[in-house]
Each structure stands twice: as C-alpha cells, then as structure tokens.
Design a protein around this motif. Structure first.
Motif, PDB file in Angstrom:
ATOM      1  N   ILE A  88       0.027   4.426  -7.499  1.00  0.00           N
ATOM      2  CA  ILE A  88      -0.326   3.863  -8.504  1.00  0.00           C
ATOM      3  C   ILE A  88      -2.206   3.237  -8.278  1.00  0.00           C
ATOM      4  CG2 ILE A  88      -0.210   0.687  -9.276  1.00  0.00           C
ATOM      5  CD1 ILE A  88       3.314   1.716  -9.153  1.00  0.00           C
ATOM      6  N   THR A  89      -2.907   2.874  -9.046  1.00  0.00           N
ATOM      7  CA  THR A  89      -4.059   2.652  -8.278  1.00  0.00           C
ATOM      8  C   THR A  89      -4.177   1.028  -9.167  1.00  0.00           C
ATOM      9  OG1 THR A  89      -5.208   3.202 -10.343  1.00  0.00           O
ATOM     10  CG2 THR A  89      -5.250   4.767  -8.762  1.00  0.00           C
ATOM     11  N   GLU A  95       0.585  -1.131   0.213  1.00  0.00           N
ATOM     12  CA  GLU A  95      -0.048  -0.193  -0.246  1.00  0.00           C
ATOM     13  C   GLU A  95       1.181   1.070  -0.101  1.00  0.00           C
ATOM     14  OE1 GLU A  95      -3.071   0.329  -0.629  1.00  0.00           O
ATOM     15  OE2 GLU A  95      -3.409  -1.484  -0.756  1.00  0.00           O
ATOM     16  N   LYS A 130       2.877   1.716  -3.671  1.00  0.00           N
ATOM     17  CA  LYS A 130       1.517   2.157  -4.069  1.00  0.00           C
ATOM     18  C   LYS A 130       1.266   3.974  -4.318  1.00  0.00           C
ATOM     19  CE  LYS A 130      -2.718   0.055  -4.763  1.00  0.00           C
ATOM     20  NZ  LYS A 130      -3.774  -0.888  -4.295  1.00  0.00           N
ATOM     21  N   LYS A 131       0.948   4.335  -2.410  1.00  0.00           N
ATOM     22  CA  LYS A 131       0.640   5.679  -2.612  1.00  0.00           C
ATOM     23  C   LYS A 131       1.526   6.134  -3.248  1.00  0.00           C
ATOM     24  CE  LYS A 131       0.482   8.731   1.510  1.00  0.00           C
ATOM     25  NZ  LYS A 131       1.015   8.881   2.543  1.00  0.00           N
ATOM     26  N   VAL A 134       6.567  -1.859  -6.576  1.00  0.00           N
ATOM     27  CA  VAL A 134       5.241  -2.169  -7.150  1.00  0.00           C
ATOM     28  C   VAL A 134       5.415  -1.881  -8.395  1.00  0.00           C
ATOM     29  CG1 VAL A 134       2.755  -1.849  -6.678  1.00  0.00           C
ATOM     30  CG2 VAL A 134       4.205  -2.296  -5.291  1.00  0.00           C
ATOM     31  N   VAL A 161      -2.423  -1.844  -9.944  1.00  0.00           N
ATOM     32  CA  VAL A 161      -1.348  -2.930 -10.278  1.00  0.00           C
ATOM     33  C   VAL A 161      -0.464  -3.348 -11.032  1.00  0.00           C
ATOM     34  CG1 VAL A 161       0.339  -4.902  -8.421  1.00  0.00           C
ATOM     35  CG2 VAL A 161      -0.681  -2.658  -7.765  1.00  0.00           C
TER      36      VAL A 161
END
Length: 100
Positions: free
Chosen positions: A74-75, A66, A69-70, A97, A77
């Motif tokens: 990134i929404t 998470e 991603k933040k 990621v 993957v």
C-alpha cells in the motif's frame, strides 16, 4: 483447598498481564476491531502487522503502520484499524491498513 485457591488466584493475576486495553475496557477474553484513522482515499488492498503477548512475559512482533503498508503493498492509506484478540494468557494486536 488453599493451595488450589492460591494457584487459581496466581493464574488469574498472570493472565491479566496478557490482556491489552481496549476502548471498552480490559477483559480476559476479547475480540474487537477498533478504528484508528480514516482518510478520503479509497482502496481494496489490505495489509496487517501483528504483535503477540504471552502471559505478559514475552511480547514480540512489529505492529507498525509502515510494516502493515509494506505487507499489503500500500502506498496511499485509506484507513487504519486495530484488531485485538485476547484469550486469558495470550493476546494478539494487529494494525490493519487499507488503501491502494
């Protein structure tokens, strides 16, 4: 001489505490990238989240998916990899990621 041998052995044992395991084993010096997950999605954005270990005494950081991603905004993957760098008394493990 005995004192030097004792100190060397103690340093080696402490150094082993800071080495993270890898698919190929544990070593005092390592630099590897390891696959974790791949999907059908694509993307060019990259996000990293890292944690560090010093002598096996101090471990800090957030290497969660998470957070990676933040950090990469990134929404969706595409892949998740693990990047490991280990140098005797210090190691760093990052979750990488990719996606969009």
């Amino acid at each position: 001489m005995k004192k030097l041998m004792f100190l060397s052995a103690a340093a080696l044992m402490l150094a082993a505490c800071a080495t993270p395991p890898t698919y190929v084993g544990t070593a005092l010096f390592a630099q590897t990238q390891q696959p974790v997950l791949a999907t059908n999605a694509t993307g060019t954005r990259v996000g990293r989240a890292c944690a560090t270990n010093v002598l096996g005494l101090l471990i800090q950081g957030d290497m969660s998916v998470e957070t990676a991603k933040k950090n990469g905004r990134i929404t969706q993957v595409a892949s998740i990899d693990r990047d490991i760098k280990s140098y005797a008394i210090y190691s760093e493990v990052c979750t990488v990621v990719t996606g969009r």
